[in-house]
Design a protein around this motif. Structure first.
Motif, short mmCIF file in Angstrom:
data_model
loop_
_atom_site.label_atom_id
_atom_site.label_comp_id
_atom_site.label_asym_id
_atom_site.label_seq_id
_atom_site.Cartn_x
_atom_site.Cartn_y
_atom_site.Cartn_z
N THR A 87 0.82 -1.23 0.00
CA THR A 87 0.00 0.00 0.00
C THR A 87 0.85 1.28 0.00
O THR A 87 0.57 2.21 -0.76
CB THR A 87 -0.99 -0.02 1.19
OG1 THR A 87 -1.61 -1.29 1.19
CG2 THR A 87 -2.04 1.06 1.07
N TYR A 110 -2.51 -5.37 -7.84
CA TYR A 110 -1.14 -5.88 -7.90
C TYR A 110 -1.08 -7.33 -7.45
O TYR A 110 -2.03 -7.86 -6.83
CB TYR A 110 -0.21 -5.01 -7.04
CG TYR A 110 -0.74 -4.74 -5.66
CD1 TYR A 110 -1.46 -3.57 -5.38
CD2 TYR A 110 -0.56 -5.65 -4.62
CE1 TYR A 110 -1.97 -3.33 -4.11
CE2 TYR A 110 -1.07 -5.41 -3.35
CZ TYR A 110 -1.77 -4.25 -3.10
OH TYR A 110 -2.28 -4.02 -1.85
N GLU A 134 -6.49 -1.43 -4.62
CA GLU A 134 -6.51 -0.13 -3.92
C GLU A 134 -7.33 0.87 -4.73
O GLU A 134 -7.22 0.91 -5.95
CB GLU A 134 -5.08 0.44 -3.77
CG GLU A 134 -4.03 -0.53 -3.23
CD GLU A 134 -4.12 -0.84 -1.74
OE1 GLU A 134 -4.88 -0.16 -1.02
OE2 GLU A 134 -3.42 -1.79 -1.29
N TYR A 265 -1.77 3.03 9.30
CA TYR A 265 -2.35 4.04 8.40
C TYR A 265 -3.88 4.01 8.31
O TYR A 265 -4.47 4.83 7.62
CB TYR A 265 -1.74 3.95 7.00
CG TYR A 265 -1.66 2.60 6.33
CD1 TYR A 265 -2.79 1.85 6.03
CD2 TYR A 265 -0.43 2.10 5.92
CE1 TYR A 265 -2.71 0.64 5.38
CE2 TYR A 265 -0.32 0.87 5.26
CZ TYR A 265 -1.47 0.15 4.99
OH TYR A 265 -1.38 -1.04 4.34
N ALA A 285 -5.83 -14.55 8.92
CA ALA A 285 -6.69 -13.92 7.91
C ALA A 285 -6.21 -14.28 6.51
O ALA A 285 -5.01 -14.32 6.24
CB ALA A 285 -6.68 -12.41 8.10
N LEU A 286 -7.18 -14.54 5.62
CA LEU A 286 -6.83 -14.80 4.22
C LEU A 286 -6.62 -13.48 3.49
O LEU A 286 -5.87 -13.40 2.53
CB LEU A 286 -7.95 -15.59 3.54
CG LEU A 286 -8.27 -16.94 4.16
CD1 LEU A 286 -9.46 -17.59 3.47
CD2 LEU A 286 -7.05 -17.86 4.06
N GLY A 290 -8.59 -2.02 4.59
CA GLY A 290 -9.40 -0.97 5.17
C GLY A 290 -9.15 0.35 4.49
O GLY A 290 -8.51 0.43 3.43
N GLY A 308 -8.48 -0.04 0.51
CA GLY A 308 -8.01 -1.21 -0.25
C GLY A 308 -7.80 -2.39 0.66
O GLY A 308 -8.16 -2.39 1.85
N GLY A 309 -7.20 -3.41 0.10
CA GLY A 309 -6.92 -4.61 0.88
C GLY A 309 -5.95 -5.51 0.14
O GLY A 309 -5.61 -5.25 -1.01
N ALA A 310 -5.49 -6.55 0.86
CA ALA A 310 -4.56 -7.50 0.23
C ALA A 310 -4.87 -8.90 0.74
O ALA A 310 -5.31 -9.09 1.88
CB ALA A 310 -3.12 -7.12 0.55
P1 HAM Z 1 -1.76 -7.45 6.07
O1 HAM Z 1 -2.94 -7.86 6.90
O2 HAM Z 1 -0.51 -7.19 6.76
O3 HAM Z 1 -2.25 -6.19 5.26
O4 HAM Z 1 -1.50 -8.54 4.97
C1 HAM Z 1 -2.53 -8.96 4.09
C2 HAM Z 1 -2.56 -10.48 4.01
O5 HAM Z 1 -1.26 -10.97 3.68
C3 HAM Z 1 -2.89 -11.17 5.32
O6 HAM Z 1 -4.28 -11.25 5.53
C4 HAM Z 1 -2.27 -12.54 5.12
O7 HAM Z 1 -3.15 -13.37 4.38
C5 HAM Z 1 -1.05 -12.25 4.28
N1 HAM Z 1 0.17 -12.22 5.09
C6 HAM Z 1 0.62 -11.24 5.88
N2 HAM Z 1 1.80 -11.57 6.45
C7 HAM Z 1 2.10 -12.81 6.02
C8 HAM Z 1 3.18 -13.72 6.24
N3 HAM Z 1 4.20 -13.40 7.00
N4 HAM Z 1 3.16 -14.93 5.62
C9 HAM Z 1 2.13 -15.26 4.82
N5 HAM Z 1 1.07 -14.43 4.55
C10 HAM Z 1 1.05 -13.23 5.14
C11 HAM Z 1 -1.45 -5.54 4.37
O8 HAM Z 1 -0.40 -5.94 3.95
C12 HAM Z 1 -2.11 -4.26 3.85
N6 HAM Z 1 -1.17 -3.64 2.89
C13 HAM Z 1 -3.45 -4.54 3.23
C14 HAM Z 1 -4.09 -3.32 2.67
C15 HAM Z 1 -4.11 -2.95 1.39
N7 HAM Z 1 -4.71 -2.39 3.37
C16 HAM Z 1 -5.13 -1.44 2.56
N8 HAM Z 1 -4.75 -1.76 1.34
#
Ligand code: HAM
Length: 425
Positions: A87, A110, A134, A265, A285-286, A290, A308-310
């Motif tokens: 993000t 992405y 996003e 953020y 979480a899958l 937010g 957005g989300g990932a």
């Molecule tokens: P996050 O919750 O840190 O959010 O990661 C999104 C997803 O990535 C998690 O729900 C999980 O499925 C996967 N994930 C995170 N860490 C790991 C790990 N160490 N190993 C395997 N899978 C993992 C974000 O990254 C935000 N950028 C989401 C977002 C986008 N918010 C707004 N826009």
């Protein structure tokens, strides 16, 4: 004697081999279809970014920035970090390329690897893949709902069932500071009963206490004041509308007042999607995400709302395997091309191209010379027909077509073989 060398991939980082590739491919295709439908443009950003982009964007006191970044110093003395998420990079690109001059909202998606120095365990790796969506430049709650719907749809398209959306609002700069004060005073009076991590969080990032999984903290958390009761007017009505839209499209959600997420953020809506099963919960979480209305300004851009989300690709694949979700079978060849002698081999090389151009899947084993070995291979592949191109056929401009079930053979003109096989398969 030299010591025997034995290299392995780094801890928490994996090769993605044949079997796994099929799952990646499937998820990519589902994301791409959804992105096309909802009109998101694909974006690629560098895997390395200036370290400060993440420390500012994600927040100095988060675990990601404090403990999990892979940072290096370049020969020129710059500090760069392997992206722990996308993000911040997407917002950097939005600002850098003046995307605020485009019609808003700008919708980007992405798919790529991220890096976090974590303790590897089920569903947690040091290199893992994310896909994400996003939306920048739109503050309406309908966007929050649509983002959640996109992630839900992707997981459903992959045929995961029993999905549950956890959702909360964590307010904004208007209402959160007051709530934080309330929370700090509540926890401070119970500080000694909290775990060591939470005592640290109380000083650095009190909101994060809310998602501590320690039993002794959970008891205290369950009585803590909830953000939802302290939202300002605008956050309250925004959240209410997000929930109404979710009701409208019939998505299953659960209000979770303790959902705060691990990145600083966020403003207003936060969400995570789980599979509602013991294995699913254990994996984590899958997908999650937010709204982040203050991030673009924080990173030096104009005041621009974002949401957005990932999704975590390894975790999703893990569940696809547990649930034994079948993937589309690859197109298997129905024809095998066997060759004999130098001339036969040369003509076969050319013939193979004619089949490729006609988009007919055909197998061969040009490295083998004996007809017996080639027929055995054809048998193993279970093809219906084998074409045999030997020295004599090559000289006569013909080819043998063998029906593998009956063993019947006939000779036809080589220039007719592509058309003939198209007719037969
Ligand atoms: P996050 O919750 O840190 O959010 O990661 C999104 C997803 O990535 C998690 O729900 C999980 O499925 C996967 N994930 C995170 N860490 C790991 C790990 N160490 N190993 C395997 N899978 C993992 C974000 O990254 C935000 N950028 C989401 C977002 C986008 N918010 C707004 N826009």
């Amino acid at each position: 004697m030299s010591k025997k060398l034995k290299f392995q991939s780094p801890t928490g980082m994996h090769d993605i081999l044949l079997e796994e590739q099929k799952y990646f491919q499937k998820i990519y295709e589902v994301c791409e279809d959804i992105a096309n439908f909802y009109q998101f443009q694909k974006i690629e950003t560098p895997i390395l970014e200036e370290t400060e982009l993440f420390s500012r964007g994600i927040g100095f006191s988060t675990d990601i920035v404090g403990k999990q970044m892979f940072t290096l110093r370049t020969k020129g003395g710059d500090y760069l970090t392997l992206r722990p998420e996308f993000t911040a990079s997407i917002v950097r690109a939005y600002i850098e390329h003046g995307m605020f001059n485009l019609p808003q909202p700008v919708k980007l998606w992405y798919f790529g690897p991220c890096f976090r120095y974590e303790h590897p365990q089920a569903g947690r790796f040091r290199q893992f893949w994310q896909f994400g969506f996003e939306v920048l430049g739109e503050e309406s709650p309908v966007i929050d709902t649509q983002v959640i719907q996109i992630f839900y749809n992707i997981l459903r398209e992959i045929r995961l069932k029993k999905l549950i959306i956890e959702i909360n609002s964590i307010g904004d700069n208007q209402c959160r500071p007051y709530y934080k004060k309330l929370l700090v005073s509540y926890f401070r009076s119970r500080e000694m009963a909290l775990c060591a991590d939470c005592r640290r969080r109380l000083r650095e990032n009190p909101l994060r206490i809310l998602d501590c999984k320690e039993e002794k903290c959970q008891r205290i958390i369950s009585q803590a004041p909830q953000m939802i009761d302290h939202l300002c007017e605008s956050c309250h009505s925004h959240f209410k509308e997000v929930l109404e839209f979710l009701d409208e499209i019939g998505l299953p959600y659960h209000l979770n007042p303790y959902l705060v997420r691990g990145l600083d953020y966020y403003t207003k809506t936060v969400f995570e999607i789980y599979e509602e099963s013991p294995e699913g919960r254990a994996l984590g979480a899958l997908a999650g995400g937010g709204r982040y209305d203050a991030l673009t300004k924080l990173l030096g851009g104009k005041d621009t709302p974002g949401c957005g989300g990932a999704g975590g690709i390894e975790r999703i694949i893990n569940l696809m395997k547990t649930r034994q979700l079948r993937l589309k079978k690859e197109r298997e060849p129905e024809i095998f091309l066997a060759q004999l002698g130098n001339l036969g081999k040369r003509k076969s090389l050319r013939l193979l191209e004619d089949f490729r151009k006609a988009k007919i899947q055909i197998a061969e084993s040009f490295g083998r010379d004996s007809l017996k070995a080639q027929l055995a291979r054809a048998d193993k592949l279970g093809v219906k027909h084998t074409l045999i191109l030997g020295q004599q056929e090559a000289l006569e401009g013909t080819i043998i077509v063998r029906d593998m079930a009956s063993g019947k053979q006939e000779t036809i003109k080589i220039e007719k073989v592509v058309r003939e096989m198209k007719r037969r398969i």
